[in-house]
Design an enzyme around this catalytic site. Sequence first.
Site, PDB file in Angstrom:
ATOM      1  N   TYR A 144       0.846  -1.187   0.000  1.00  0.00           N
ATOM      2  CA  TYR A 144       0.000   0.000   0.000  1.00  0.00           C
ATOM      3  C   TYR A 144       0.880   1.234   0.000  1.00  0.00           C
ATOM      4  CZ  TYR A 144      -3.449   3.448   1.652  1.00  0.00           C
ATOM      5  OH  TYR A 144      -4.274   4.535   1.783  1.00  0.00           O
ATOM      6  N   ASP A 239       9.226   2.868  -0.088  1.00  0.00           N
ATOM      7  CA  ASP A 239       8.174   3.541   0.655  1.00  0.00           C
ATOM      8  C   ASP A 239       8.350   3.168   2.122  1.00  0.00           C
ATOM      9  OD1 ASP A 239       5.974   4.543   1.856  1.00  0.00           O
ATOM     10  OD2 ASP A 239       4.501   3.625   0.526  1.00  0.00           O
ATOM     11  N   LYS A 267       4.096   9.055   8.898  1.00  0.00           N
ATOM     12  CA  LYS A 267       3.849   8.474  10.217  1.00  0.00           C
ATOM     13  C   LYS A 267       4.812   8.982  11.310  1.00  0.00           C
ATOM     14  CE  LYS A 267       0.956   4.978   8.303  1.00  0.00           C
ATOM     15  NZ  LYS A 267       0.989   4.135   7.131  1.00  0.00           N
TER      16      LYS A 267
HETATM   17  C1  LIG Z   1       0.318   4.666   5.785  1.00  0.00           C
HETATM   18  C2  LIG Z   1       1.071   4.424   4.551  1.00  0.00           C
HETATM   19  C3  LIG Z   1       0.975   5.292   3.444  1.00  0.00           C
HETATM   20  C4  LIG Z   1      -0.021   6.417   3.383  1.00  0.00           C
HETATM   21  O1  LIG Z   1       0.233   7.401   4.314  1.00  0.00           O
HETATM   22  P1  LIG Z   1      -0.959   8.406   4.716  1.00  0.00           P
HETATM   23  O2  LIG Z   1      -0.310   9.369   5.650  1.00  0.00           O
HETATM   24  O3  LIG Z   1      -2.019   7.564   5.328  1.00  0.00           O
HETATM   25  O4  LIG Z   1      -1.420   9.055   3.460  1.00  0.00           O
HETATM   26  C5  LIG Z   1       1.817   5.076   2.372  1.00  0.00           C
HETATM   27  N1  LIG Z   1       2.690   4.043   2.374  1.00  0.00           N
HETATM   28  C6  LIG Z   1       2.801   3.210   3.406  1.00  0.00           C
HETATM   29  C7  LIG Z   1       3.819   2.124   3.357  1.00  0.00           C
HETATM   30  C8  LIG Z   1       1.995   3.353   4.511  1.00  0.00           C
HETATM   31  O5  LIG Z   1       2.082   2.476   5.515  1.00  0.00           O
END
Ligand SMILES: *Cc1c(COP(=O)(O)O)cnc(C)c1O
Length: 430
Positions: A144, A239, A267
């Site tokens: 994701y 990511d 995060k």
């Molecule tokens: C949470 C997450 C996102 C998205 O971040 P948001 O702040 O919710 O838009 C993208 N990539 C990874 C790996 C994530 O865990």
Amino acid sequence: MGLKKSKNLFEKAKEYIPGGVNSPVRAFKSVGGHPIFIKNAKGAYLVDEDHNKYIDMINSWGPMILGHAFPPVEKAVKKAIKNSFSFGAPTRKEVEMADLIAEMVPSVEKVRMVNSGTEATMSAIRLARGYTKRDKIVKFEGCYHGHGDSFLISAGSGAITMGTPDSPGVTAATAKDTLLAPFNDLEAVKKIMEANPGEIAALIIEPVVGNMGCVLPKPEYLKGLRELCTQHGVVFIFDEVMTGFRLAPGGAQERFGVTPDLTTLGKIIGGGMPVGAYGGKTEIMDYVSPQGPVYQAGTLSGNPIAMSAGLAMLKHLKKNKDIYTQLDETGFEIVNGIRRTLLELGLNYSINWVGSMYSLFFTEVDVVDFETAKTSDTALFGKYFHEMLNRGVYLAPSQFETLFISTKIDDKLIKKILKANRESLISITK
Ligand SMILES: *Cc1c(COP(=O)(O)O)cnc(C)c1O
């Protein structure tokens, strides 16, 4: 356990908010029941509107790695608020933040602050496309990367798959530029690269996946991807929105010793405030406007309150590296305890674990990718989730999410978690 106030709030919420929540997973749809409305939190504990107390195993999906309302972060925010909330002009804190990120994250020479993980990944692929003058990207099934159109794509049929939209509103034209590969299968990526010579701008991956449950890369897998990207002139993007500052001060790239070209962060980087960032090699980052031609902007980007929270958080993590040893040990104790219980009860479920991330999958299959993750018994997970909740442990409300351990989980809490786990497993399997 009374949940009347949460239930009433959810009924009211559904009148004014789609599905009653501002982010889908919060709705408890995949575990049943209604969501719990949180009133406050401190350290390891969440407190809901009905005054129930829970050990928090989500920690806001990552940011609260030091527990809730961590005093240095709270102090920094209080201090910053006195100077007003936003200027839309540069501040000293942004410079300090960029400097600190570059120091901590191996791949980052220059960095741009944004307001969420989604914004970071969307911007990073635009940059990769502008830099390479290519259109296609490769992503992995079950990874994701936020809700950007290019990522809401699922695999079509066939070995070398072209994506199909995973949500109404994503156009077929967008989907055709996203190629899907299974996680942990280097050969599949090699085939995709060979079938699309000179067309792939970027390959984006969660180096440790958190978003299909916790799934680890096989040994040498990330290194193999690094080599393929270099060979084919593809921008390699980690990511690390979830793993950044979590698996090591420098994230998964430090822990696994593989350096991508670009990194996306979120995060933990905001200490609980809405912050994201993308960064990498100067040569690539200098393509971002106003230095370069790839446009990307943000009214509230680098917001001084958010920067203050993030700076306090990152400074603490950088200074106290023993935190990561502690988190590894806590993770080991919890996972080992769950394994002992599984053995005792004659259950053969899969557990994946690294550092402060772990998942118990209700399947006997080794979970190494999305296909194997999907063999999990999600109905059974739903029961387990509610048994844990009734015993005061707040898990992620989906089988396909990792759990997050904070530094506030001490020996006493480990015992509580393991006791709840044992009782819950007995209850759902008897
Ligand atoms: C949470 C997450 C996102 C998205 O971040 P948001 O702040 O919710 O838009 C993208 N990539 C990874 C790996 C994530 O865990």
